[in-house]
Design a protein around this motif. Structure first.
Motif, PDB file in Angstrom:
ATOM      1  N   TYR A   1      36.792 -88.689  70.641  1.00  0.00           N
ATOM      2  CA  TYR A   1      38.050 -88.862  69.916  1.00  0.00           C
ATOM      3  C   TYR A   1      38.285 -90.359  69.724  1.00  0.00           C
ATOM      4  N   LEU A   2      38.548 -90.741  68.485  1.00  0.00           N
ATOM      5  CA  LEU A   2      38.868 -92.152  68.176  1.00  0.00           C
ATOM      6  C   LEU A   2      40.371 -92.359  68.304  1.00  0.00           C
ATOM      7  N   HIS A   3      40.760 -93.291  69.151  1.00  0.00           N
ATOM      8  CA  HIS A   3      42.190 -93.567  69.299  1.00  0.00           C
ATOM      9  C   HIS A   3      42.470 -95.037  68.924  1.00  0.00           C
ATOM     10  N   TYR A   4      43.642 -95.461  69.215  1.00  0.00           N
ATOM     11  CA  TYR A   4      44.134 -96.776  68.786  1.00  0.00           C
ATOM     12  C   TYR A   4      43.268 -97.915  69.294  1.00  0.00           C
ATOM     13  N   PHE A   5      42.903 -97.905  70.549  1.00  0.00           N
ATOM     14  CA  PHE A   5      42.113 -98.998  71.114  1.00  0.00           C
ATOM     15  C   PHE A   5      40.702 -99.024  70.549  1.00  0.00           C
ATOM     16  N   HIS A   6      40.166 -97.875  70.179  1.00  0.00           N
ATOM     17  CA  HIS A   6      38.880 -97.846  69.490  1.00  0.00           C
ATOM     18  C   HIS A   6      39.007 -98.509  68.115  1.00  0.00           C
ATOM     19  N   CYS A   7      40.106 -98.228  67.435  1.00  0.00           N
ATOM     20  CA  CYS A   7      40.305 -98.840  66.120  1.00  0.00           C
ATOM     21  C   CYS A   7      40.431-100.352  66.241  1.00  0.00           C
ATOM     22  N   LEU A   8      41.114-100.827  67.282  1.00  0.00           N
ATOM     23  CA  LEU A   8      41.203-102.271  67.495  1.00  0.00           C
ATOM     24  C   LEU A   8      39.813-102.878  67.682  1.00  0.00           C
ATOM     25  N   ARG A   9      38.963-102.171  68.436  1.00  0.00           N
ATOM     26  CA  ARG A   9      37.618-102.693  68.665  1.00  0.00           C
ATOM     27  C   ARG A   9      36.803-102.682  67.365  1.00  0.00           C
ATOM     28  N   ILE A  10      36.980-101.675  66.540  1.00  0.00           N
ATOM     29  CA  ILE A  10      36.265-101.624  65.255  1.00  0.00           C
ATOM     30  C   ILE A  10      36.691-102.790  64.365  1.00  0.00           C
ATOM     31  N   VAL A  11      37.978-103.088  64.371  1.00  0.00           N
ATOM     32  CA  VAL A  11      38.463-104.229  63.579  1.00  0.00           C
ATOM     33  C   VAL A  11      37.835-105.525  64.070  1.00  0.00           C
ATOM     34  N   GLU A  12      37.736-105.717  65.394  1.00  0.00           N
ATOM     35  CA  GLU A  12      37.108-106.915  65.930  1.00  0.00           C
ATOM     36  C   GLU A  12      35.647-107.010  65.504  1.00  0.00           C
ATOM     37  N   ILE A  13      34.964-105.891  65.500  1.00  0.00           N
ATOM     38  CA  ILE A  13      33.553-105.905  65.075  1.00  0.00           C
ATOM     39  C   ILE A  13      33.448-106.214  63.590  1.00  0.00           C
ATOM     40  N   LEU A  14      34.365-105.639  62.785  1.00  0.00           N
ATOM     41  CA  LEU A  14      34.317-105.888  61.351  1.00  0.00           C
ATOM     42  C   LEU A  14      34.636-107.339  61.006  1.00  0.00           C
ATOM     43  N   LYS A  15      35.359-108.009  61.853  1.00  0.00           N
ATOM     44  CA  LYS A  15      35.617-109.435  61.606  1.00  0.00           C
ATOM     45  C   LYS A  15      34.323-110.233  61.601  1.00  0.00           C
ATOM     46  N   GLY A  16      33.357-109.759  62.353  1.00  0.00           N
ATOM     47  CA  GLY A  16      32.069-110.435  62.348  1.00  0.00           C
ATOM     48  C   GLY A  16      31.175-109.973  61.221  1.00  0.00           C
ATOM     49  N   THR A  17      31.160-108.661  60.972  1.00  0.00           N
ATOM     50  CA  THR A  17      30.279-108.155  59.928  1.00  0.00           C
ATOM     51  C   THR A  17      30.809-108.413  58.526  1.00  0.00           C
ATOM     52  N   GLU A  18      32.116-108.520  58.389  1.00  0.00           N
ATOM     53  CA  GLU A  18      32.719-108.733  57.070  1.00  0.00           C
ATOM     54  C   GLU A  18      33.243-110.159  56.924  1.00  0.00           C
ATOM     55  N   ALA A  19      32.712-111.093  57.687  1.00  0.00           N
ATOM     56  CA  ALA A  19      33.193-112.490  57.614  1.00  0.00           C
ATOM     57  C   ALA A  19      32.956-113.100  56.249  1.00  0.00           C
ATOM     58  N   SER A  20      31.945-112.676  55.540  1.00  0.00           N
ATOM     59  CA  SER A  20      31.637-113.253  54.221  1.00  0.00           C
ATOM     60  C   SER A  20      32.672-112.892  53.164  1.00  0.00           C
TER      61      SER A  20
END
Length: 501
Positions: free
Chosen positions: A66-85
Motif C-alpha cells: 500500500y502506498l501512503h503519504y510517506f511513500h509519496c514524499l520519498r517518490i518526490v525526493e527521488i524525482l527531484k534527482g531524476t527530473e532535475a533537468s
C-alpha cells in the motif's frame, strides 16, 4: 506543588489504537470527509504510477502492499534527482511526473488527510489483518502436521495389511500372485501329499502292536483290534473308502465330479437363453393353451384307457409259465459290485469322516505312548512294577528310551493338522471356499491400495498448505512493517502538541 509548563509538555498522551481515528476527528486534526478525499487521491496515485522512471527504489516502493503519504514524499525526493533537468529558473519542474506527485502530496496534506489514512491503515492492520493472517498461518501449519501424521498412519496401516496378506498366503502355502489359481493348484497336489502321509503310517506298526498287547493284558482276554483304521492305512496305504469298508479292491473307481467354482463375473447378468415372448392382445389366450389354431387338444403321451390289444399295459413277463420273478434291491446295492463311486471312491484321508477317525486313532496312540512313557519313568511306583510282573515279554522288555523313540515316530498328526492342510481340506469339501478366500485376500490388498492412495492425497494437501503458507508469510511481513506507521504517527501528533508550534 505547582507543575511548570515544561513538565506539562513532557507528559505523554496515551491514545488507544482502536480509538485513534475518532480522537483525531474529535480534536479537529482531520476532517470528517477524509474518506472521500482519500478516494480521489488513490485515483490520482493509480494514474501516476503508470508513468514512472526506471529506478530501483521506486520499483521497490511500488511493489509494496500500500502506498501512503510517506511513500509519496520519498517518490518526490527521488524525482527531484531524476527530473532535475526539467527544473526552470523559478525552481519549478516542467515534468508532468513531478507535477502529479507534488499534487498528490499537497492533497494528502490538506486537512491532514494523510494522518487520517495512516491511522485507519494502522488500526485495520493491527486489529484485523495481522491477527487474521496469523490464524491462517497457524491453520496451514496445523494442516501440514495433520497431513504428515495421517501420511505416516496410512503408510503403516498399508504395510500392516500387506504383511497380513503375505502372512495369510504363507499359511496357505502360496505366493499371492494369483491366489485363486495357486489354491486350485495346491488341491491338485493334495492326493500325493495324502499318499505320503498314508505311507508314513507303516512306521507305526511296532507302536500299534505295543498298544494292542497292553490292552490285551489289561483286559485279561483277547480284545478287539485297537486303531483298526490306522492298521489298515499302515498295511495297505491310503486306499479308497470302498476297500476299507469291504476289504476288497474296487474293480473300477468312479470319483465324484468336483464342482469347479466359476470365475466371478464382472457384472451380474441374467441369461434368459433363447426364451422369447410373442406379443398377444389384451385378454387373448395363447394358441397353445387353447389346443392350437384349430382347437386340437395337446397330446401329452398319457392315456388312462387301457389298450385292448395290450391288456392293462403292464408287462408281467412270461405269465403263461405261472412264475413271476420279483427282485428286491436292498439299500446300497444299486451300485454294481466291485465299483467304487460317490464317497466310497474317495481315499480314506480325503473323506472327512474316515479322516477324522484316522486323526482320532493317531491321537489315541500318541496319548497311550505318552502315558506309558510317564509310567515307565516313575521308578518309585511299586504298584506299577508289580502289576507288570506277569505281563508278556513284549511289555516287560520295553525301556523308556525305546518308548520315547516310538513316540517320536508319530509326526503324522502334526502334518494333517497344519493350517495349510486344513485349508486344503476345506477347499476340497467346498470349491466355493476358494472364492471366499480369494475375495478376502483381495480385499486386504485393495484396502492397502486405498490407504496408499489416501497417503498420496494427504501428501498433496500438505504441499498445498505449505504453498499457502509461502504466500501468506510475505503478506504478514509487509503488514508487520506497517507498525512503523505508529512511530510516524506518534512523531506527527507530538509536533502538534509541542511548545514550538
Amino acid at each position: 506543588m505547582q507543575v511548570s509548563p515544561q513538565d506539562y509538555q513532557n507528559v505523554p498522551i496515551d491514545i488507544q489504537t482502536g480509538k485513534l481515528l475518532d480522537w483525531l476527528v474529535d480534536r479537529r486534526h482531520c476532517s470528517l470527509r477524509w474518506q472521500s478525499q482519500v478516494l480521489s487521491i488513490r485515483q490520482k496515485i493509480n494514474a501516476a504510477i503508470q508513468d514512472m522512471p526506471e529506478n530501483q527504489e521506486i520499483k521497490q516502493l511500488l511493489e509494496g502492499a500500500y502506498l501512503h503519504y510517506f511513500h509519496c514524499l520519498r517518490i518526490v525526493e527521488i524525482l527531484k534527482g531524476t527530473e532535475a533537468s526539467t527544473k526552470n529558473l523559478f525552481g519549478r519542474y516542467s515534468s508532468q511526473r513531478m507535477k502529479d506527485w507534488q499534487e498528490i502530496v499537497s492533497l494528502y496534506e490538506k486537512d491532514n488527510t494523510y494522518l487520517a489514512e495512516l491511522s485507519s491503515l494502522l488500526v485495520r492492520s493491527i486489529s484485523y489483518e495481522i491477527p487474521a493472517l496469523r490464524k491462517q498461518l497457524s491453520r496451514c501449519q496445523q494442516a501440514q502436521q495433520d497431513c504428515a501424521r495421517r501420511e505416516d498412519e496410512c503408510q503403516l496401516r498399508a504395510a500392516e495389511l500387506r504383511e497380513r496378506f503375505l502372512c495369510s498366503c504363507r499359511q496357505y502355502g502360496i505366493t499371492g500372485d494369483n491366489v485363486r489359481q495357486e489354491l486350485l493348484a495346491l488341491v491338485q497336489d493334495l492326493p500325493s501329499l495324502l499318499s505320503q502321509i498314508g505311507a508314513g503310517a507303516s512306521a507305526l506298526s511296532e507302536a500299534i502292536e505295543l498298544y494292542q498287547a497292553c490292552v490285551d493284558f489289561v483286559c485279561e482276554s483277547p480284545a478287539e483290534l485297537v486303531v483298526p483304521l490306522l492298521r489298515h492305512v499302515g498295511t495297505r496305504g491310503n486306499t479308497t473308502v470302498h476297500e476299507w469298508r469291504t476289504g476288497l479292491q474296487p474293480l473300477r473307481v468312479e470319483r465324484p465330479r468336483r464342482e469347479e467354482a466359476p470365475e466371478q463375473p464382472e457384472e451380474d447378468t441374467i441369461d434368459w437363453g433363447d426364451f422369447t415372448l410373442e406379443p398377444t392382445g389384451v385378454g387373448e389366450v395363447p394358441a397353445a393353451a387353447n389346443g392350437g389354431a384349430q382347437g386340437e387338444e395337446i397330446d401329452w403321451g398319457i392315456t388312462l384307457e387301457p389298450d385292448p390289444q395290450q391288456g392293462d399295459g403292464i408287462d408281467w413277463g412270461d405269465v403263461e409259465s405261472g412264475e413271476v420273478q420279483i427282485t428286491v434291491l436292498e439299500a446300497g446295492t444299486e451300485v454294481p459290485e466291485g465299483v467304487a463311486c460317490g464317497p466310497d471312491a474317495l481315499t480314506l484321508l480325503e473323506n472327512s469322516e474316515t479322516r477324522g477317525q484316522f486323526i482320532d486313532e493317531l491321537m489315541e496312540l500318541e496319548l497311550f505312548l505318552s502315558q506309558r512313557l510317564v509310567e515307565m519313568e516313575e521308578e518309585a511306583d511299586v504298584v506299577a512294577i508289580s502289576q507288570f510282573q506277569l505281563a508278556p515279554a513284549v511289555l516287560q522288555g520295553q525301556t523308556s528310551a525305546h518308548v520315547g523313540s516310538l513316540l517320536a515316530t508319530t509326526p503324522l498328526l502334526g502334518q494333517l493338522c497344519t493350517r495349510s492342510m486344513q485349508h486344503l481340506f476345506m477347499i476340497l469339501a467346498s470349491p466355493r471356499y476358494v472364492d471366499r478366500v480369494s475375495e478376502l485376500l483381495r480385499q486386504r490388498l485393495k484396502q492397502a491400495e486405498l490407504l496408499l492412495a489416501k497417503k498420496e492425497l494427504m501428501g498433496q494437501k500438505r504441499l498445498e498448505a505449505l504453498a499457502e503458507q509461502g504466500t501468506l508469510e510475505p503478506k504478514l511481513d509487509r503488514l508487520l512493517k506497517t507498525k512503523e506507521l505508529q512511530k510516524l504517527i506518534e512523531a506527527d501528533i507530538s509536533k502538534r502538541y509541542s511548545g514550538d508550534q
